[in-house]
Design a protein around this motif. Structure first.
Motif, PDB file in Angstrom:
ATOM      1  N   THR A   1     -18.276  -2.936 -10.103  1.00 29.71           N
ATOM      2  CA  THR A   1     -19.272  -3.987  -9.934  1.00 29.71           C
ATOM      3  C   THR A   1     -18.927  -5.118 -10.877  1.00 29.71           C
TER       4      THR A   1
ATOM      5  N   LEU B   1     -19.236  -7.788 -13.541  1.00 25.13           N
ATOM      6  CA  LEU B   1     -20.165  -7.914 -14.663  1.00 25.13           C
ATOM      7  C   LEU B   1     -19.538  -8.831 -15.700  1.00 25.13           C
ATOM      8  N   ASN B   2     -20.198  -9.949 -15.957  1.00 25.79           N
ATOM      9  CA  ASN B   2     -19.731 -10.867 -16.987  1.00 25.79           C
ATOM     10  C   ASN B   2     -20.672 -10.728 -18.180  1.00 25.79           C
ATOM     11  N   ALA B   3     -20.257  -9.941 -19.152  1.00 24.10           N
ATOM     12  CA  ALA B   3     -21.044  -9.728 -20.365  1.00 24.10           C
ATOM     13  C   ALA B   3     -20.145  -9.943 -21.573  1.00 24.10           C
TER      14      ALA B   3
ATOM     15  N   THR C   1     -16.392  -9.274 -20.211  1.00 22.20           N
ATOM     16  CA  THR C   1     -16.018  -8.213 -19.280  1.00 22.20           C
ATOM     17  C   THR C   1     -15.846  -8.827 -17.894  1.00 22.20           C
TER      18      THR C   1
ATOM     19  N   ASP D   1     -15.594  -6.416 -14.997  1.00 24.65           N
ATOM     20  CA  ASP D   1     -16.305  -5.490 -14.120  1.00 24.65           C
ATOM     21  C   ASP D   1     -16.641  -4.214 -14.870  1.00 24.65           C
ATOM     22  N   ILE D   2     -17.515  -3.430 -14.238  1.00 25.95           N
ATOM     23  CA  ILE D   2     -17.926  -2.144 -14.799  1.00 25.95           C
ATOM     24  C   ILE D   2     -17.947  -1.135 -13.656  1.00 25.95           C
TER      25      ILE D   2
ATOM     26  N   ILE E   1     -15.057  -0.048 -18.204  1.00 27.98           N
ATOM     27  CA  ILE E   1     -15.158  -1.497 -18.063  1.00 27.98           C
ATOM     28  C   ILE E   1     -13.765  -2.123 -18.182  1.00 27.98           C
TER      29      ILE E   1
END
Length: 81
Positions: free
Chosen positions: A3, A5-7, A23, A25-26, A31
């Motif tokens: 999925t 995921l921009n964190a 990041t 994706d996860i 990750i």
């Protein structure tokens, strides 16, 4: 399944020190961390500590293992605690 995921995450390595990265994706297993300049390059098998940044309360620090590398970053797998 991955999925997007921009964190922001802080990654701490015993010999490389630490840095804050994004990041990409996860998944259930881990990750992918994007490294813009290539200056932070752990080896496959290295153990790092990862903590999500920017939350209202401090996130837990997770132990993860480098399982793949690419020119734009590295993949981390959640370590069996």
């Amino acid at each position: 399944m991955r999925t997007a995921l921009n964190a922001r995450v802080r990654v701490v390595h015993d010999s490389l020190g630490e840095g804050v990265f994004s990041t990409r994706d996860i998944s259930d297993g881990g990750i992918f961390v994007v490294v813009e300049d290539g200056g932070f390059a752990p080896d496959i098998g290295d153990v790092v500590t990862v903590q999500v940044q920017g939350l209202p309360v401090p996130a837990p620090e997770l132990t993860m293992v480098v399982v793949r590398k690419s020119p734009d970053g590295f993949g981390l797998q959640f370590a069996d605690e």
